[in-house]
Design a protein around this motif. Structure first.
Motif, PDB file in Angstrom:
ATOM      1  N   ALA A  11      -9.928   3.826   6.680  1.00  0.00           N
ATOM      2  CA  ALA A  11      -8.546   3.435   6.395  1.00  0.00           C
ATOM      3  C   ALA A  11      -7.573   4.584   6.644  1.00  0.00           C
ATOM      4  CB  ALA A  11      -8.429   2.954   4.947  1.00  0.00           C
ATOM      5  N   VAL A  31      -7.106   7.268   4.740  1.00  0.00           N
ATOM      6  CA  VAL A  31      -6.475   7.795   3.531  1.00  0.00           C
ATOM      7  C   VAL A  31      -7.249   8.952   2.896  1.00  0.00           C
ATOM      8  CG1 VAL A  31      -5.328   5.599   3.025  1.00  0.00           C
ATOM      9  CG2 VAL A  31      -7.543   6.098   1.959  1.00  0.00           C
ATOM     10  N   VAL A  66      -1.772   8.165   0.291  1.00  0.00           N
ATOM     11  CA  VAL A  66      -1.359   6.763   0.367  1.00  0.00           C
ATOM     12  C   VAL A  66       0.145   6.655   0.157  1.00  0.00           C
ATOM     13  CG1 VAL A  66      -3.611   5.865  -0.340  1.00  0.00           C
ATOM     14  CG2 VAL A  66      -1.925   6.436  -2.084  1.00  0.00           C
ATOM     15  N   ARG A  67       0.685   5.456   0.329  1.00  0.00           N
ATOM     16  CA  ARG A  67       2.131   5.246   0.258  1.00  0.00           C
ATOM     17  C   ARG A  67       2.679   5.116  -1.155  1.00  0.00           C
ATOM     18  NH1 ARG A  67       0.188   2.230   4.482  1.00  0.00           N
ATOM     19  NH2 ARG A  67      -0.032   0.419   3.151  1.00  0.00           N
ATOM     20  N   SER A  68       1.829   4.776  -2.140  1.00  0.00           N
ATOM     21  CA  SER A  68       2.361   4.499  -3.471  1.00  0.00           C
ATOM     22  C   SER A  68       1.286   4.665  -4.537  1.00  0.00           C
ATOM     23  CB  SER A  68       2.880   3.059  -3.527  1.00  0.00           C
ATOM     24  OG  SER A  68       1.788   2.143  -3.411  1.00  0.00           O
ATOM     25  N   GLU A  87       0.550   2.427  -6.639  1.00  0.00           N
ATOM     26  CA  GLU A  87      -0.151   1.140  -6.662  1.00  0.00           C
ATOM     27  C   GLU A  87      -1.285   1.098  -5.642  1.00  0.00           C
ATOM     28  OE1 GLU A  87       3.744   0.925  -8.431  1.00  0.00           O
ATOM     29  OE2 GLU A  87       3.244   1.452  -6.364  1.00  0.00           O
ATOM     30  N   GLU A  88      -1.055   1.678  -4.465  1.00  0.00           N
ATOM     31  CA  GLU A  88      -2.109   1.723  -3.452  1.00  0.00           C
ATOM     32  C   GLU A  88      -3.258   2.619  -3.907  1.00  0.00           C
ATOM     33  OE1 GLU A  88      -2.836   2.606   1.314  1.00  0.00           O
ATOM     34  OE2 GLU A  88      -0.815   2.832   0.495  1.00  0.00           O
ATOM     35  N   ALA A  89      -2.935   3.741  -4.538  1.00  0.00           N
ATOM     36  CA  ALA A  89      -3.982   4.634  -5.060  1.00  0.00           C
ATOM     37  C   ALA A  89      -4.817   3.906  -6.110  1.00  0.00           C
ATOM     38  CB  ALA A  89      -3.352   5.891  -5.649  1.00  0.00           C
ATOM     39  N   GLU A 141      -5.240   0.709  -6.389  1.00  0.00           N
ATOM     40  CA  GLU A 141      -6.029  -0.325  -5.717  1.00  0.00           C
ATOM     41  C   GLU A 141      -7.299   0.267  -5.113  1.00  0.00           C
ATOM     42  OE1 GLU A 141      -7.611  -3.742  -4.693  1.00  0.00           O
ATOM     43  OE2 GLU A 141      -5.860  -3.516  -5.997  1.00  0.00           O
ATOM     44  N   TRP A 142      -7.210   1.458  -4.513  1.00  0.00           N
ATOM     45  CA  TRP A 142      -8.418   2.114  -3.988  1.00  0.00           C
ATOM     46  C   TRP A 142      -9.385   2.424  -5.124  1.00  0.00           C
ATOM     47  CZ3 TRP A 142     -10.370   1.831   0.533  1.00  0.00           C
ATOM     48  CH2 TRP A 142      -9.563   1.687   1.651  1.00  0.00           C
ATOM     49  N   ARG A 160     -11.441  -0.510  -6.190  1.00  0.00           N
ATOM     50  CA  ARG A 160     -12.464  -0.931  -5.228  1.00  0.00           C
ATOM     51  C   ARG A 160     -13.734  -0.079  -5.292  1.00  0.00           C
ATOM     52  NH1 ARG A 160      -9.005  -1.661   0.202  1.00  0.00           N
ATOM     53  NH2 ARG A 160     -11.027  -2.249   1.043  1.00  0.00           N
ATOM     54  N   ARG A 172      -1.316  11.787  -9.494  1.00  0.00           N
ATOM     55  CA  ARG A 172      -0.582  12.234  -8.317  1.00  0.00           C
ATOM     56  C   ARG A 172      -0.664  13.759  -8.212  1.00  0.00           C
ATOM     57  NH1 ARG A 172       5.696  11.232  -6.764  1.00  0.00           N
ATOM     58  NH2 ARG A 172       5.550  12.174  -4.699  1.00  0.00           N
TER      59      ARG A 172
END
Length: 134
Positions: A39, A41, A86-88, A90-92, A94-95, A98, A111
């Motif tokens: 991905a 990232v 990542v961009r946000s 929320e994306e972090a 989400e990773w 998973r 962060r």
């Protein structure tokens, strides 16, 4: 934005110095790591030996004191980490969701400071240390 995902494995605080994950667990985690890499990232990752094989240096009274592991009354310890870009937030998160973590594991998402997060006076101080900039 860079984030650290800190793996806090359940039971790791009391793990023996020679404990190692099983091959099946490593294979599952490597698939996840490969997904992060594909991905685009993933910046860094490492696993850490149990705290029973480590040491802590404290500075009470201004003097360094070394305590060898295991450490008394430790409830949560780091087992490893990922650094992702990542961009946000929320994306972090989400990773982290998973990750094929175990039932008693926790991943803390934090962060990483960027230089522009600091006021100008702090940025000027850091500018004098070019060799430490990443």
């Amino acid at each position: 934005m860079r984030f650290m995902m800190l793996m806090i494995p359940g039971g790791y605080a009391t793990a023996a110095p020679d404990v190692r994950p099983e091959a099946e667990a490593v294979a599952t985690m490597m698939k996840y790591n490969e997904e992060l890499k594909r991905a685009g990232v993933l910046l860094a990752l490492d696993g850490l030996h149990p705290p029973s094989s480590g040491a802590r240096v404290s500075f009470k009274g201004g003097k360094p004191a070394v305590t060898d592991g295991p450490f008394a009354e430790v409830k949560e310890v780091l087992g490893g980490y990922w650094v992702i870009d990542v961009r946000s937030p929320e994306e972090a998160i989400e990773w982290a969701r998973r990750c094929p973590a175990g039932e008693n594991d926790v991943i803390e998402v934090r962060r990483v400071f960027e230089m522009n997060d600091f006021p100008e006076d702090v940025q000027k101080v850091v500018d004098g240390f070019d060799e430490l900039k990443g």
